[in-house]
Design a protein around this motif. Structure first.
Motif, PDB file in Angstrom:
ATOM      1  N   ASN A 178       0.811  -1.219   0.000  1.00 43.32           N
ATOM      2  CA  ASN A 178       0.000   0.000   0.000  1.00 43.32           C
ATOM      3  C   ASN A 178       0.846   1.271   0.000  1.00 43.32           C
ATOM      4  N   SER A 179       2.155   1.111   0.203  1.00 44.43           N
ATOM      5  CA  SER A 179       3.038   2.279   0.200  1.00 44.43           C
ATOM      6  C   SER A 179       3.523   2.623  -1.205  1.00 44.43           C
ATOM      7  N   ILE A 180       3.088   1.863  -2.211  1.00 42.58           N
ATOM      8  CA  ILE A 180       3.584   2.094  -3.562  1.00 42.58           C
ATOM      9  C   ILE A 180       3.260   3.512  -4.027  1.00 42.58           C
ATOM     10  N   VAL A 181       4.265   4.190  -4.541  1.00 46.57           N
ATOM     11  CA  VAL A 181       4.095   5.554  -5.047  1.00 46.57           C
ATOM     12  C   VAL A 181       4.753   5.661  -6.418  1.00 46.57           C
ATOM     13  N   ASN A 182       4.300   6.634  -7.176  1.00 49.95           N
ATOM     14  CA  ASN A 182       4.892   6.976  -8.462  1.00 49.95           C
ATOM     15  C   ASN A 182       5.653   8.286  -8.312  1.00 49.95           C
ATOM     16  N   ILE A 183       6.785   8.398  -8.996  1.00 51.25           N
ATOM     17  CA  ILE A 183       7.604   9.603  -8.897  1.00 51.25           C
ATOM     18  C   ILE A 183       7.580  10.421 -10.185  1.00 51.25           C
ATOM     19  N   ASN A 184       7.651   9.751 -11.338  1.00 55.13           N
ATOM     20  CA  ASN A 184       7.849  10.500 -12.584  1.00 55.13           C
ATOM     21  C   ASN A 184       6.646  11.371 -12.971  1.00 55.13           C
ATOM     22  N   LEU A 185       5.461  11.081 -12.420  1.00 52.33           N
ATOM     23  CA  LEU A 185       4.284  11.909 -12.714  1.00 52.33           C
ATOM     24  C   LEU A 185       3.996  12.909 -11.591  1.00 52.33           C
ATOM     25  N   ASP A 186       4.970  13.187 -10.761  1.00 52.16           N
ATOM     26  CA  ASP A 186       4.762  14.104  -9.642  1.00 52.16           C
ATOM     27  C   ASP A 186       4.220  15.446 -10.142  1.00 52.16           C
ATOM     28  N   GLY A 187       3.087  15.876  -9.569  1.00 53.82           N
ATOM     29  CA  GLY A 187       2.460  17.126  -9.974  1.00 53.82           C
ATOM     30  C   GLY A 187       1.480  16.985 -11.115  1.00 53.82           C
ATOM     31  N   ASP A 188       1.430  15.819 -11.733  1.00 52.94           N
ATOM     32  CA  ASP A 188       0.505  15.575 -12.845  1.00 52.94           C
ATOM     33  C   ASP A 188      -0.794  15.003 -12.288  1.00 52.94           C
ATOM     34  N   GLU A 189      -1.927  15.406 -12.858  1.00 45.35           N
ATOM     35  CA  GLU A 189      -3.221  14.913 -12.380  1.00 45.35           C
ATOM     36  C   GLU A 189      -3.386  13.409 -12.612  1.00 45.35           C
ATOM     37  N   LEU A 190      -2.525  12.820 -13.469  1.00 42.40           N
ATOM     38  CA  LEU A 190      -2.600  11.385 -13.718  1.00 42.40           C
ATOM     39  C   LEU A 190      -1.866  10.559 -12.647  1.00 42.40           C
ATOM     40  N   GLN A 191      -1.071  11.236 -11.799  1.00 44.43           N
ATOM     41  CA  GLN A 191      -0.310  10.488 -10.795  1.00 44.43           C
ATOM     42  C   GLN A 191      -1.210   9.684  -9.865  1.00 44.43           C
ATOM     43  N   PRO A 192      -2.230  10.273  -9.217  1.00 46.81           N
ATOM     44  CA  PRO A 192      -3.092   9.466  -8.352  1.00 46.81           C
ATOM     45  C   PRO A 192      -3.880   8.406  -9.114  1.00 46.81           C
ATOM     46  N   VAL A 193      -4.157   8.658 -10.384  1.00 44.92           N
ATOM     47  CA  VAL A 193      -4.854   7.658 -11.202  1.00 44.92           C
ATOM     48  C   VAL A 193      -3.968   6.430 -11.386  1.00 44.92           C
ATOM     49  N   LEU A 194      -2.690   6.656 -11.691  1.00 52.27           N
ATOM     50  CA  LEU A 194      -1.762   5.541 -11.868  1.00 52.27           C
ATOM     51  C   LEU A 194      -1.577   4.765 -10.572  1.00 52.27           C
ATOM     52  N   ILE A 195      -1.426   5.474  -9.444  1.00 49.73           N
ATOM     53  CA  ILE A 195      -1.223   4.792  -8.164  1.00 49.73           C
ATOM     54  C   ILE A 195      -2.437   3.929  -7.826  1.00 49.73           C
ATOM     55  N   ALA A 196      -3.633   4.469  -8.045  1.00 47.07           N
ATOM     56  CA  ALA A 196      -4.848   3.691  -7.793  1.00 47.07           C
ATOM     57  C   ALA A 196      -4.916   2.481  -8.722  1.00 47.07           C
ATOM     58  N   HIS A 197      -4.476   2.655  -9.946  1.00 48.70           N
ATOM     59  CA  HIS A 197      -4.448   1.564 -10.925  1.00 48.70           C
ATOM     60  C   HIS A 197      -3.515   0.447 -10.447  1.00 48.70           C
ATOM     61  N   LEU A 198      -2.343   0.831  -9.939  1.00 55.36           N
ATOM     62  CA  LEU A 198      -1.366  -0.155  -9.457  1.00 55.36           C
ATOM     63  C   LEU A 198      -1.888  -0.916  -8.244  1.00 55.36           C
ATOM     64  N   LYS A 199      -2.678  -0.242  -7.403  1.00 59.29           N
ATOM     65  CA  LYS A 199      -3.211  -0.894  -6.213  1.00 59.29           C
ATOM     66  C   LYS A 199      -4.449  -1.747  -6.502  1.00 59.29           C
ATOM     67  N   SER A 200      -5.020  -1.588  -7.684  1.00 56.14           N
ATOM     68  CA  SER A 200      -6.263  -2.272  -8.015  1.00 56.14           C
ATOM     69  C   SER A 200      -6.020  -3.727  -8.402  1.00 56.14           C
ATOM     70  N   ASP A 201      -7.093  -4.423  -8.716  1.00 60.52           N
ATOM     71  CA  ASP A 201      -6.991  -5.825  -9.107  1.00 60.52           C
ATOM     72  C   ASP A 201      -6.324  -5.988 -10.473  1.00 60.52           C
ATOM     73  N   ASP A 202      -6.167  -4.896 -11.227  1.00 57.20           N
ATOM     74  CA  ASP A 202      -5.437  -4.979 -12.485  1.00 57.20           C
ATOM     75  C   ASP A 202      -3.956  -5.295 -12.250  1.00 57.20           C
TER      76      ASP A 202
END
Length: 309
Positions: free
Chosen positions: A182-206
């Motif tokens: 659950n601590s997984i974070v993305n760095i390269n999209l920092d400040g981009d509105e897609l960053q939380p979308v990607l993190i949620a995607h990584l935590k999902s069943d996908d």
């Protein structure tokens, strides 16, 4: 290790004769200051070849580029004196000599040494030598960096190691690390509105389904040193089991293990995993057709840094 022919080479006895005859020259110990304090040749000055200020240190001793300078290092195996001679040559010093075999050859010749620990064994500090003990992971200094890719871009970020331990016995390690998914974070999209979308995607069943599988583990079944386990190359062969999304799969890799200044252990490893072995098949052309913009390469790269107390 052969000294290049372009340099003047002195044997310990030849250098000793210079000293006895009172010849004017500068004798330069090229090792660290702490080693210089422990053991050195009589009359030597210290300029550490490993420091970027090496030439400045030399110039503080002499700026006379015509005078004889003898550089020495630790032994015939080490390139320290040769590198010092090269640096002095590039700087325009024209009478540079290299002591053949360094301190080790001087000692073997039975000649006088100075320093605080002259009689102590001189550990060259080139290979890792772990103690037989239990090492506990410092989660604040340990980290996993991940990198995922597709045809258009690369995403990368971090995952925290919650806790873990390593047991060393006769230079062989076993152990286990618990990873907080659950601590997984993305760095390269920092400040981009897609960053939380990607993190949620990584935590999902996908991907990692962290709601059901909040913890992943790396179990070190056996970590044994390779032949000649030098400190600066991958020196341990790791037989491990990675548990991810409830599935356990063997994952072998190499790691570079070293001692920390606090007498703990640090370990660095870089390797790829095929995520589909753990049921992470989103975007894989091996499992889906007509993916369009949703293609994700199957390999995930990990850089793992473990630091113990």
């Amino acid at each position: 290790m052969d000294i290049p022919q372009k340099y003047n080479v002195q044997t310990p006895n030849e250098l000793h004769q210079w000293m006895e005859k009172g010849k004017i020259f500068y004798l330069i110990d090229t090792l660290t200051h702490s080693h210089f304090q422990k053991v050195r040749l009589p009359g030597a000055r210290n300029a550490c070849v490993f420091e970027v200020t090496f030439i400045d240190q030399i110039k503080a001793i002499t700026e006379n580029k015509d005078i004889d300078i003898v550089v020495y290092g630790s032994s015939s195996r080490s390139y320290d004196a040769i590198r010092a001679a090269e640096k002095l040559e590039y700087e325009g010093f024209i009478n540079v000599h290299v002591l053949d075999g360094g301190i080790a050859a001087w000692r073997l010749a039975g000649l006088l040494l100075e320093g605080d620990e002259v009689e102590e064994p001189d550990d060259p500090q080139t290979m890792v030598k772990p103690d037989d003990q239990l090492y506990r992971v410092d989660s604040d200094r340990s980290m996993i960096q991940w990198t995922g890719r597709n045809a258009n871009t690369t995403h990368f970020g971090n995952i925290r190691i919650r806790n873990g331990e390593l047991q060393s016995k006769d230079g062989v390690f076993t152990g286990i690390f618990n990873i907080d998914m659950n601590s997984i974070v993305n760095i390269n999209l920092d400040g981009d509105e897609l960053q939380p979308v990607l993190i949620a995607h990584l935590k999902s069943d996908d991907f990692f389904l962290t709601k059901v599988f909040p913890t992943a583990t790396i179990e070190i079944n056996q970590a044994k040193p390779v032949k000649d386990p030098f400190l600066t190359v991958p020196n341990y062969e790791i037989n491990a089991t990675l548990e991810l999304r409830g599935l356990k799969v063997r994952q072998d890799f190499f790691a570079t293990v070293a001692r920390t200044p606090e007498n703990g252990i640090s370990a660095e490893a870089h390797f790829d995993i095929d995520r589909t072995k753990w049921g992470v098949i989103y975007g894989s052309a091996r499992f889906f057709e007509h993916l369009g913009m949703h293609v994700v390469f199957d390999l995930i790269s990990f850089q793992i840094r473990i630091v113990t107390d």
